[in-house]
Enzyme design. Structure first.
Site, PDB file in Angstrom:
ATOM      1  CG  ASP A 174      -4.362  -3.868   5.385  1.00 40.13           C
ATOM      2  OD1 ASP A 174      -5.172  -3.641   4.461  1.00 40.13           O
ATOM      3  OD2 ASP A 174      -4.542  -4.748   6.238  1.00 40.13           O
ATOM      4  CG  ASN A 206      -4.550  -7.889  -3.253  1.00 36.60           C
ATOM      5  OD1 ASN A 206      -3.553  -7.198  -3.084  1.00 36.60           O
ATOM      6  ND2 ASN A 206      -5.305  -8.265  -2.232  1.00 36.60           N
TER       7      ASN A 206
HETATM    8  C1  FPP Z   1      -4.673  -2.455   1.015  1.00 38.05           C
HETATM    9  O1  FPP Z   1      -5.794  -1.790   1.530  1.00 38.05           O
HETATM   10  C2  FPP Z   1      -4.196  -1.771  -0.147  1.00 38.05           C
HETATM   11  C3  FPP Z   1      -4.126  -2.308  -1.405  1.00 38.05           C
HETATM   12  C4  FPP Z   1      -4.479  -3.680  -1.785  1.00 38.05           C
HETATM   13  C5  FPP Z   1      -3.659  -1.497  -2.506  1.00 38.05           C
HETATM   14  C6  FPP Z   1      -2.400  -0.776  -2.170  1.00 38.05           C
HETATM   15  C7  FPP Z   1      -2.134   0.200  -3.208  1.00 38.05           C
HETATM   16  C8  FPP Z   1      -1.853   1.489  -2.981  1.00 38.05           C
HETATM   17  C9  FPP Z   1      -1.716   2.117  -1.672  1.00 38.05           C
HETATM   18  C10 FPP Z   1      -1.527   2.323  -4.088  1.00 38.05           C
HETATM   19  C11 FPP Z   1      -0.023   2.303  -4.251  1.00 38.05           C
HETATM   20  C12 FPP Z   1       0.308   2.685  -5.590  1.00 38.05           C
HETATM   21  C13 FPP Z   1       1.491   2.452  -6.166  1.00 38.05           C
HETATM   22  C14 FPP Z   1       1.734   2.941  -7.525  1.00 38.05           C
HETATM   23  C15 FPP Z   1       2.572   1.711  -5.485  1.00 38.05           C
HETATM   24  P1  FPP Z   1      -7.164  -2.577   1.566  1.00 38.05           P
HETATM   25  O2  FPP Z   1      -7.893  -2.271   0.307  1.00 38.05           O
HETATM   26  O3  FPP Z   1      -6.897  -4.026   1.791  1.00 38.05           O
HETATM   27  O4  FPP Z   1      -7.838  -1.908   2.797  1.00 38.05           O
HETATM   28  P2  FPP Z   1      -8.843  -2.590   3.813  1.00 38.05           P
HETATM   29  O5  FPP Z   1      -8.064  -3.639   4.552  1.00 38.05           O
HETATM   30  O6  FPP Z   1      -9.228  -1.453   4.688  1.00 38.05           O
HETATM   31  O7  FPP Z   1      -9.993  -3.136   3.016  1.00 38.05           O
END
Ligand code: FPP
Length: 248
Positions: free
Chosen positions: A18, A66
């Protein structure tokens, strides 16, 4: 004299990655930039834990919820999964790692489904760490699926209701062939499970840190492992029961 039994090395680690969006926002960049940096952190994390001898690493990449994000962020993430698989499957295969996707694939494009299958098939006989990528996954979805399978088996006369136990129930869950996670890590400062592995986390040790996912480096990973090794895992027993005598 007795000493407390400390948790040994984790064999299964699961991670809620996250903080990509906030990491980008702090730099006045679009969220997509944060997700791209998140892939780099994911790569570091896979390498670090594989080298540390972890057998299973389960990463929450995209939850069932999501899909409610803005359309452009969802399509950007799908594109990123596709590109990451195209780019890193060979590398992971060369390291002897196994790639698996857990989650409901029905909503993914045919192209992404094909790529997922290709990555899984290519790496399925590898004996190194298994990297489970949870995509369109939800713990409640997993449990409902397992319940449906059992209901079908009861309906077909294959099993009796009275014979259903936790072990049989768990055999219908997506991670049925892996031990339950020893260590759960969530970066980004929030302290919740967010519908991740609800059943499988029954006795998992929880580790939350403020570090945003793109900043989760080797030092942060080692801090998580160190903290895990300080924990006493009791599995419902008393502290005295799990204490062991030191070797003479
Ligand atoms: C959460 O951060 C992250 C995600 C929903 C996406 C996670 C995906 C990746 C790290 C890429 C991984 C790739 C592979 C191929 C496994 P957020 O967007 O919720 O962050 P925030 O809480 O700061 O808004």
């Amino acid at each position: 004299m007795t000493t407390q039994s400390k948790a040994s090395s984790p064999s299964h680690i699961c991670v809620i990655m996250d903080g990509n969006g906030r990491w980008a926002k702090k730099r006045l960049m679009p969220r997509s930039f944060g997700h791209r940096k998140g892939v780099e952190a994911t790569r570091r994390c896979v390498e670090f834990f594989a080298t540390a001898g972890v057998k299973y690493l389960t990463l929450f990449a995209f939850s069932s919820e999501n899909w409610n994000r803005p359309d452009d962020e969802v399509s950007n993430l799908m594109e990123l999964f596709m590109r990451s698989l195209q780019r890193y499957t060979d590398e992971l295969h060369d390291q002897g790692l196994r790639i698996r996707f857990i989650g409901d694939r029905d909503q993914f494009s045919d192209k992404l489904c094909q790529q997922i299958e290709q990555s899984e098939v290519k790496t399925e006989n590898n004996r190194g760490m298994t990297v489970n990528i949870a995509a369109n996954y939800g713990g409640q979805w997993d449990i409902v699926n397992a319940a449906r399978q059992l209901a079908t088996r009861v309906q077909e006369g294959d099993i009796n209701i009275a014979d259903i136990d936790a072990q049989q129930f768990a055999s219908g869950l997506v991670l049925d062939d892996a031990p339950n996670p020893d260590l759960f890590i969530r970066t980004g400062g929030e302290q919740r499970i967010s519908n991740f592995l609800l059943w499988q986390l029954a006795y998992t040790e929880f580790y939350f840190c403020d570090c945003l996912w793109p900043d989760f480096d080797e030092r942060e990973m080692q801090l998580a492992i160190d903290e895990f090794q300080r924990r006493q895992r009791r599995f419902g027993k008393t502290g005295e029961q799990v204490e062991v005598a030191p070797e003479c």
